[in-house]
Design a protein around this motif. Sequence first.
Motif, PDB file in Angstrom:
ATOM      1  N   LEU A  25      45.766 -59.172   7.741  1.00 29.52           N
ATOM      2  CA  LEU A  25      46.966 -58.804   8.486  1.00 29.52           C
ATOM      3  C   LEU A  25      47.973 -59.952   8.523  1.00 29.52           C
ATOM      4  O   LEU A  25      49.193 -59.729   8.413  1.00 29.52           O
ATOM      5  N   LEU A  26      47.471 -61.189   8.668  1.00 36.12           N
ATOM      6  CA  LEU A  26      48.385 -62.334   8.678  1.00 36.12           C
ATOM      7  C   LEU A  26      49.053 -62.512   7.317  1.00 36.12           C
ATOM      8  O   LEU A  26      50.254 -62.806   7.240  1.00 36.12           O
ATOM      9  N   VAL A  27      48.314 -62.325   6.246  1.00 35.89           N
ATOM     10  CA  VAL A  27      48.906 -62.426   4.908  1.00 35.89           C
ATOM     11  C   VAL A  27      50.030 -61.411   4.752  1.00 35.89           C
ATOM     12  O   VAL A  27      51.093 -61.709   4.185  1.00 35.89           O
ATOM     13  N   GLN A  28      49.852 -60.203   5.259  1.00 37.15           N
ATOM     14  CA  GLN A  28      50.910 -59.194   5.173  1.00 37.15           C
ATOM     15  C   GLN A  28      52.179 -59.669   5.874  1.00 37.15           C
ATOM     16  O   GLN A  28      53.291 -59.528   5.344  1.00 37.15           O
ATOM     17  N   HIS A  29      52.029 -60.249   7.062  1.00 36.95           N
ATOM     18  CA  HIS A  29      53.196 -60.746   7.794  1.00 36.95           C
ATOM     19  C   HIS A  29      53.839 -61.933   7.076  1.00 36.95           C
ATOM     20  O   HIS A  29      55.075 -62.038   7.035  1.00 36.95           O
ATOM     21  N   LEU A  30      53.043 -62.801   6.508  1.00 44.06           N
ATOM     22  CA  LEU A  30      53.589 -63.951   5.781  1.00 44.06           C
ATOM     23  C   LEU A  30      54.340 -63.490   4.531  1.00 44.06           C
ATOM     24  O   LEU A  30      55.430 -63.998   4.221  1.00 44.06           O
ATOM     25  N   ARG A  31      53.789 -62.529   3.800  1.00 49.78           N
ATOM     26  CA  ARG A  31      54.427 -62.046   2.582  1.00 49.78           C
ATOM     27  C   ARG A  31      55.765 -61.346   2.878  1.00 49.78           C
ATOM     28  O   ARG A  31      56.703 -61.403   2.079  1.00 49.78           O
ATOM     29  N   MET A  32      55.852 -60.693   4.022  1.00 53.89           N
ATOM     30  CA  MET A  32      57.115 -60.036   4.374  1.00 53.89           C
ATOM     31  C   MET A  32      58.225 -61.064   4.586  1.00 53.89           C
ATOM     32  O   MET A  32      59.397 -60.774   4.369  1.00 53.89           O
ATOM     33  N   ARG A  33      57.842 -62.265   4.991  1.00 50.95           N
ATOM     34  CA  ARG A  33      58.823 -63.315   5.275  1.00 50.95           C
ATOM     35  C   ARG A  33      59.000 -64.283   4.111  1.00 50.95           C
ATOM     36  O   ARG A  33      60.043 -64.916   3.993  1.00 50.95           O
ATOM     37  N   ALA A  34      57.959 -64.432   3.308  1.00 45.46           N
ATOM     38  CA  ALA A  34      58.004 -65.386   2.189  1.00 45.46           C
ATOM     39  C   ALA A  34      57.130 -64.831   1.068  1.00 45.46           C
ATOM     40  O   ALA A  34      55.953 -65.196   0.951  1.00 45.46           O
ATOM     41  N   ALA A  35      57.703 -63.988   0.248  1.00 49.17           N
ATOM     42  CA  ALA A  35      56.933 -63.228  -0.739  1.00 49.17           C
ATOM     43  C   ALA A  35      56.198 -64.110  -1.735  1.00 49.17           C
ATOM     44  O   ALA A  35      55.118 -63.744  -2.219  1.00 49.17           O
ATOM     45  N   ASP A  36      56.755 -65.263  -2.058  1.00 39.96           N
ATOM     46  CA  ASP A  36      56.154 -66.123  -3.081  1.00 39.96           C
ATOM     47  C   ASP A  36      55.281 -67.240  -2.504  1.00 39.96           C
ATOM     48  O   ASP A  36      54.832 -68.114  -3.255  1.00 39.96           O
TER      49      ASP A  36
END
Length: 382
Positions: free
Chosen positions: A246-257
């Motif tokens: 779930l944290l990875v999903q939130h991080l990717r939404m803000r910083a995809a790379d």
Amino acid sequence: MLASTTITIDKLRLAPGRLSVVAMVAAVLFAVLACSPPEPVRIGFLAGLSGRVADLGIGGRNGAILAVEMRNRQGGINGRPIELIAEDDEQDAELARQAAGRLLASKVEVVIGPMTSTMALAILPQFNAAGVPLLSPTVTTNALSGLDDEFFRVVAPTAAHVFKSAEYHFRENGLRRVVLVCDLSNQAYSESWAGDFRTAFEGMGGQVVGEIAFDSGQSLAALATTVLAAKPDGVIIIANSVDTALLVQHLRMRAADLRIGTSEWAATERLIELGGRAVEGLVVAQYLDRDSSAAAYLAFRHAYRERFGHEPGFPGLTAFDATNVALDALAARRSGQTLKQALLAQATFAGAQSPIQFDAGGDTQRDSFLSVIRNGEFKSLH
């Protein structure tokens, strides 16, 4: 079968007809006692079987069940069947102590578990006092290294393997500024892992620009914002599979790379199931060589999938190993020898992927492996 049963009739004065009745009753009683099933060998299993760590606990329980079922088909231990008693620690220290008390009251010979370091620290005093070994499939905190106690483990402490993750992320993944995110629900593990990573990573010239602790289940959206505020070029998550996904999903939404890695704790199939496309490219440390061609491992994996319908992952494998170690030691234990003494006397046991060799403190060395998630699967990094 009972070795012998003696019935004494002392100074009975019975009529001849009555004597034959007594003899018949005695013969029936002897036959019943002689054919009574032998007392089972009881072993316990303790882990989080519910909540956010359930994938770890259920995988471990299934690995233990498989080992017990296979051994019972071979005749048990010296003709005695093995009974497995499972308890849920719910990843709560007080509930874990209560569950441990119930297992000890059931007269178990050994307990397989727990699966997290914080729970091990919470319950170990009970097992030391009772003289009953606690044999963990997955506990790696350095706090339990080198002690003369009842604790044994079939994986290495974090100090023995975390450097591999640090080296990969510095030399191969190109990270220089990282934030470590630590799950407080298993603080004994996450702090141990983070400390060893920091030492290795900074020793190579990298910087840990933040170490952020969180409580499992808190707002991960807010956590992601806090993590990215330090402007890292990489994030290492030390948490269970659910919170990691779930944290990875939130991080990717803000910083995809953003480049992201995890510790071994998250490396179950649930990480991929929950993370979906967001976890593609995630670098994941493993206690399991998923490319292993060892005959014993392939046989175990086939049997596990046939029995439970899903991949064993590292919880199933390490719990299967831990249970077999316990059963082998119980079978080899000599008269008058404690199980701890039997474990240390044999020292080396067969594992499905590699031998398990205990030192005097009940610790062992076990390799770790790095993988990356590609097309919804763990792919080994060599």
